[in-house]
Motif scaffolding. Structure first.
Motif, PDB file in Angstrom:
ATOM      1  N   LEU A   1      36.143  38.969  42.606  1.00  0.00           N
ATOM      2  CA  LEU A   1      35.194  40.012  42.226  1.00  0.00           C
ATOM      3  C   LEU A   1      34.541  40.655  43.447  1.00  0.00           C
ATOM      4  O   LEU A   1      34.244  41.846  43.467  1.00  0.00           O
ATOM      5  CB  LEU A   1      34.126  39.372  41.349  1.00  0.00           C
ATOM      6  CG  LEU A   1      33.388  40.241  40.345  1.00  0.00           C
ATOM      7  CD1 LEU A   1      34.369  41.032  39.509  1.00  0.00           C
ATOM      8  CD2 LEU A   1      32.518  39.361  39.469  1.00  0.00           C
ATOM      9  N   LEU A   2      34.336  39.847  44.453  1.00  0.00           N
ATOM     10  CA  LEU A   2      33.628  40.324  45.633  1.00  0.00           C
ATOM     11  C   LEU A   2      34.334  41.519  46.278  1.00  0.00           C
ATOM     12  O   LEU A   2      33.697  42.367  46.895  1.00  0.00           O
ATOM     13  CB  LEU A   2      33.532  39.191  46.649  1.00  0.00           C
ATOM     14  CG  LEU A   2      32.645  39.518  47.825  1.00  0.00           C
ATOM     15  CD1 LEU A   2      31.209  39.258  47.453  1.00  0.00           C
ATOM     16  CD2 LEU A   2      33.025  38.732  49.042  1.00  0.00           C
ATOM     17  N   ALA A   3      35.653  41.564  46.117  1.00  0.00           N
ATOM     18  CA  ALA A   3      36.414  42.587  46.829  1.00  0.00           C
ATOM     19  C   ALA A   3      36.337  43.950  46.182  1.00  0.00           C
ATOM     20  O   ALA A   3      36.869  44.913  46.704  1.00  0.00           O
ATOM     21  CB  ALA A   3      37.879  42.155  46.935  1.00  0.00           C
ATOM     22  N   ARG A   4      35.662  44.037  45.044  1.00  0.00           N
ATOM     23  CA  ARG A   4      35.572  45.357  44.414  1.00  0.00           C
ATOM     24  C   ARG A   4      34.838  46.309  45.351  1.00  0.00           C
ATOM     25  O   ARG A   4      33.966  45.914  46.120  1.00  0.00           O
ATOM     26  CB  ARG A   4      34.842  45.278  43.089  1.00  0.00           C
ATOM     27  CG  ARG A   4      33.358  45.090  43.304  1.00  0.00           C
ATOM     28  CD  ARG A   4      32.613  44.925  42.023  1.00  0.00           C
ATOM     29  NE  ARG A   4      31.210  45.228  42.245  1.00  0.00           N
ATOM     30  CZ  ARG A   4      30.444  45.817  41.345  1.00  0.00           C
ATOM     31  NH1 ARG A   4      30.932  46.164  40.196  1.00  0.00           N
ATOM     32  NH2 ARG A   4      29.189  46.048  41.611  1.00  0.00           N
ATOM     33  N   GLN A   5      35.221  47.575  45.284  1.00  0.00           N
ATOM     34  CA  GLN A   5      34.593  48.533  46.180  1.00  0.00           C
ATOM     35  C   GLN A   5      33.570  49.344  45.419  1.00  0.00           C
ATOM     36  O   GLN A   5      33.901  50.173  44.583  1.00  0.00           O
ATOM     37  CB  GLN A   5      35.655  49.444  46.805  1.00  0.00           C
ATOM     38  CG  GLN A   5      36.555  48.689  47.734  1.00  0.00           C
ATOM     39  CD  GLN A   5      35.775  47.945  48.805  1.00  0.00           C
ATOM     40  OE1 GLN A   5      35.093  48.538  49.620  1.00  0.00           O
ATOM     41  NE2 GLN A   5      35.861  46.618  48.804  1.00  0.00           N
TER      42      GLN A   5
ATOM     43  N   LEU B   1      40.799  45.078  45.793  1.00  0.00           N
ATOM     44  CA  LEU B   1      40.249  46.178  46.586  1.00  0.00           C
ATOM     45  C   LEU B   1      40.967  47.503  46.319  1.00  0.00           C
ATOM     46  O   LEU B   1      40.585  48.527  46.858  1.00  0.00           O
ATOM     47  CB  LEU B   1      40.387  45.769  48.054  1.00  0.00           C
ATOM     48  CG  LEU B   1      39.461  46.356  49.079  1.00  0.00           C
ATOM     49  CD1 LEU B   1      38.832  45.231  49.867  1.00  0.00           C
ATOM     50  CD2 LEU B   1      40.213  47.250  50.040  1.00  0.00           C
TER      51      LEU B   1
ATOM     52  N   ARG C   1      42.617  38.575  45.745  1.00  0.00           N
ATOM     53  CA  ARG C   1      41.400  39.149  46.310  1.00  0.00           C
ATOM     54  C   ARG C   1      41.712  40.475  47.004  1.00  0.00           C
ATOM     55  O   ARG C   1      40.985  41.453  46.867  1.00  0.00           O
ATOM     56  CB  ARG C   1      40.849  38.140  47.323  1.00  0.00           C
ATOM     57  CG  ARG C   1      39.387  38.174  47.524  1.00  0.00           C
ATOM     58  CD  ARG C   1      38.926  36.952  48.269  1.00  0.00           C
ATOM     59  NE  ARG C   1      39.568  36.808  49.571  1.00  0.00           N
ATOM     60  CZ  ARG C   1      39.314  35.799  50.397  1.00  0.00           C
ATOM     61  NH1 ARG C   1      38.460  34.868  50.064  1.00  0.00           N
ATOM     62  NH2 ARG C   1      39.924  35.718  51.553  1.00  0.00           N
TER      63      ARG C   1
END
Ligand SMILES: Nc1ncnc2c1ncn2[C@@H]1O[C@H](COP(=O)(O)OP(=O)(O)OP(=O)(O)O)[C@@H](O)[C@H]1O
Ligand SMILES: [Mg+2]
Lengths: 309, 251
Positions: free
Chosen positions: B98-102, B166, B162
């Motif tokens: 999830l962290l890699a969403r922009q 992105l 991951r």
């Protein structure tokens, strides 16, 4: 007894706020801050100076938040420019500078004598009889607001990004996170919260001097965060309460064992707290509660299976 | 799409890169092979901003990005994976992906407080996407676990998921198949092929020659910090210099 409990709970509220600040900076983002007491002092003096010059409660608290948040941003930027590893030294130095300024710039801070006569908010309306309880109410409401704000803000993307920076800043950066900005923000948010804590401290005692903002204040915040579980705002409330409970409960030690004098008791109290913390770290190294982690939606494996390409 | 011009990088006395030049055409899969210590990972590090080169230039999409911070490149949809997997150890698998969403609001403290509905809606959509990626690499059952329980191969798969979160235009893969079991390597090859068809450009550093031959449009050989030669897999595999520098007659 009520008066005693009221005072203790007010002090716990302030300690919890300071621990919140540390939890955002260190617990979530991995940046130590050994200058917490300096930030609290900055907030307290800002509040004191403004309210002594006629500023109201909200104005002076707001000013303390802004001043401390900006200072937090500056301190973190300075250390980042030097090198990230210097944060411990820079924050320690910052705390020392604040202590020296409050002690020596008498024209502004009253020096060692401090600033007396800080007007307590709404005291003419409430009256002195029940004022302590009223003020405790203010503190609890503020702690509640800060807690709710932090939970909402840090359960989502912002908190996740901070935790990612703490775990591995290169990965966070490689996934598009502006690590420097996040670190500065974490320090500014924490700074703002210490500003609130400082304000409340100034109003609580209606008198501040440099001796109120010592390293032990910083140490309690670390104890609360470590005991509560790094990154968990709920945990640190429990942590702060446990530390304060130990601290206060051991106050009655001298009624039980009368062979010890006061200074011995004081030393033993600190030893007991240290021992308690060590025991906790042995049996629950992750702290009382774990930080919030997003859960996968329940139904998704099967439904996602069918839609997956 | 990406061009590297005479990059140099020294670590102490070791010249990891000694004037390496490379053209990565858009929409292709370029494999980079070479012996251990040839400087392949250092090259990826320099492109992705993790390491600042001593000299030379990196141009991405027509702009000079030499020495740019990794997040600048990531926001321009260039993402990389690590040779030695680097997981965010206290984030769950789902959170790792999830962290890699922009999304610009990722770094806002006040957005979730001021616009809770919008942030929540966005997050739910992203969770959905992240879960689908986890399904794609077969890790959906472990979505709530932390990466420390994963095997080496599973970590590689998590890194890929991951990176895909992105929505990259260009992916730099550093030995994605290292430690991954053969059936999963086939899955990996399938995923890369699919994305390739969708127009994603790949740079693939890999020692697994099955994977290189299955995927690469172009192979570039590195040795001692320099680009030795490039061409199709067959050309490269039969080139005497390459055999000497690297393959040692294995093929
Ligand atoms: N951070 C570093 N510090 C010191 N030396 C380094 C560092 N990174 C790489 N090197 C050196 O640079 C050289 C190239 O290393 P690099 O990791 O780029 O090789 P590689 O081609 O990726 O090899 P492999 O196939 O084994 O992964 C090696 O000699 C290595 O020892
Ligand atoms: Mg390598």
């Amino acid at each position: 007894m009520i008066a005693y409990l009221t005072t203790i709970m007010t002090l716990v509220s302030i300690a919890v706020l300071i621990a919140f600040a540390l939890n955002v900076q260190w617990g979530m983002c991995g940046m130590v801050n050994f200058g917490l007491a300096g930030f609290v002092a900055l907030g307290a003096y800002t509040t004191a100076l403004i309210s002594l010059n006629g500023g109201g409660f909200f104005v002076s608290v707001f000013a303390a938040i802004i001043v401390c948040a900006v200072m937090g941003a500056i301190v973190s930027l300075i250390s980042m420019r030097l090198s990230e590893d210097y944060l411990a030294v820079v924050t320690l130095g910052f705390g020392e500078i604040i202590r020296l300024v409050t002690l020596n710039e008498g024209w502004l801070t009253g020096g060692a004598l401090g600033l007396p006569g800080i007007p307590r908010p709404m005291i003419d309306v409430i009256g002195t009889d029940h004022y302590e309880v009223f003020f405790l109410g203010i503190c609890v409401v503020i702690v509640g607001i800060v807690f709710a704000g932090l939970e909402i803000a840090t359960r989502g993307p912002f908190g996740r990004s901070l935790r990612a920076v703490r775990d591995d800043d290169l990965v966070a950066s490689s996934l598009g996170k502006n690590v420097l900005l996040l670190r500065v923000k974490a320090f500014a948010v924490g700074g703002g919260i210490t500003g609130i804590a400082g304000s409340l401290q100034a109003f609580q005692f209606s008198y501040i001097d440099p001796s109120q903002f010592t390293a032990i204040m910083t140490a309690y915040a670390f104890m609360a965060v470590i005991a509560g579980g790094q990154g968990s705002h709920r945990g640190l409330i429990l942590g702060a309460c446990s530390v304060m409970f130990l601290l206060e409960a051991t106050r009655f030690l001298k009624d039980v064992v009368d062979v010890l004098d006061n200074s011995q008791i004081a030393a033993i109290r600190l030893i007991l707290i240290g021992a308690g913390l060590i025991l906790l770290l042995i049996f629950r190294p992750q702290g009382l509660l774990r930080e919030y982690r997003l859960k996968a939606p329940k139904s998704s494996p099967s439904s996602a299976d069918s839609t997956a390409t | 799409m990406l061009s590297v011009q005479s990059l140099t990088k020294k670590f102490g006395g070791v010249a990891a890169l000694a004037g390496c030049s490379l053209e990565i055409p858009e929409g292709q899969i370029t494999a980079i092979i070479g012996p251990n210590g040839a400087g392949k990972s250092t090259l990826l590090n320099c492109i992705a901003g993790a390491v600042t080169p001593d000299g030379g230039h990196v141009r991405y999409l027509g702009t000079d990005v030499t020495g740019a911070k990794p997040y600048i490149l990531a926001r321009n949809r260039l993402v990389r994976t690590f040779q030695i997997s680097r997981e965010l150890s206290s984030l769950s698998l789902l959170e790792n992906v999830l962290l890699a969403r922009q999304n610009a609001s990722d770094e806002s403290f006040f957005d979730p407080i001021l616009f809770p509905a919008r942030v929540r809606r966005q997050q739910d959509a992203d969770i959905d996407k992240a879960m689908k990626l986890l399904v794609r690499v077969g890790l959906e059952g472990l979505a709530d676990a932390t990466p420390n329980i994963l095997s080496g191969g599973q970590k590689k798969l998590l890194e890929l998921a991951r990176a895909l979160m992105l929505e990259p235009r260009m992916v730099l893969l550093d030995e994605p198949a290292a430690g991954v079991a053969p059936p999963m390597v086939q899955v990996l090859i399938g995923i890369i092929k699919e994305l390739h068809q969708e127009g994603v450009t790949f740079v693939l550093v890999e020692h697994n020659m099955d994977m290189v031959s299955a995927l690469s449009d172009q192979v570039c050989v590195m040795a001692e910090g320099k680009d030795l030669m490039s061409g199709s897999f067959e050309q490269v595999a039969s080139d005497a210099r390459v055999v000497e520098a690297y393959l040692g007659g294995v093929l």
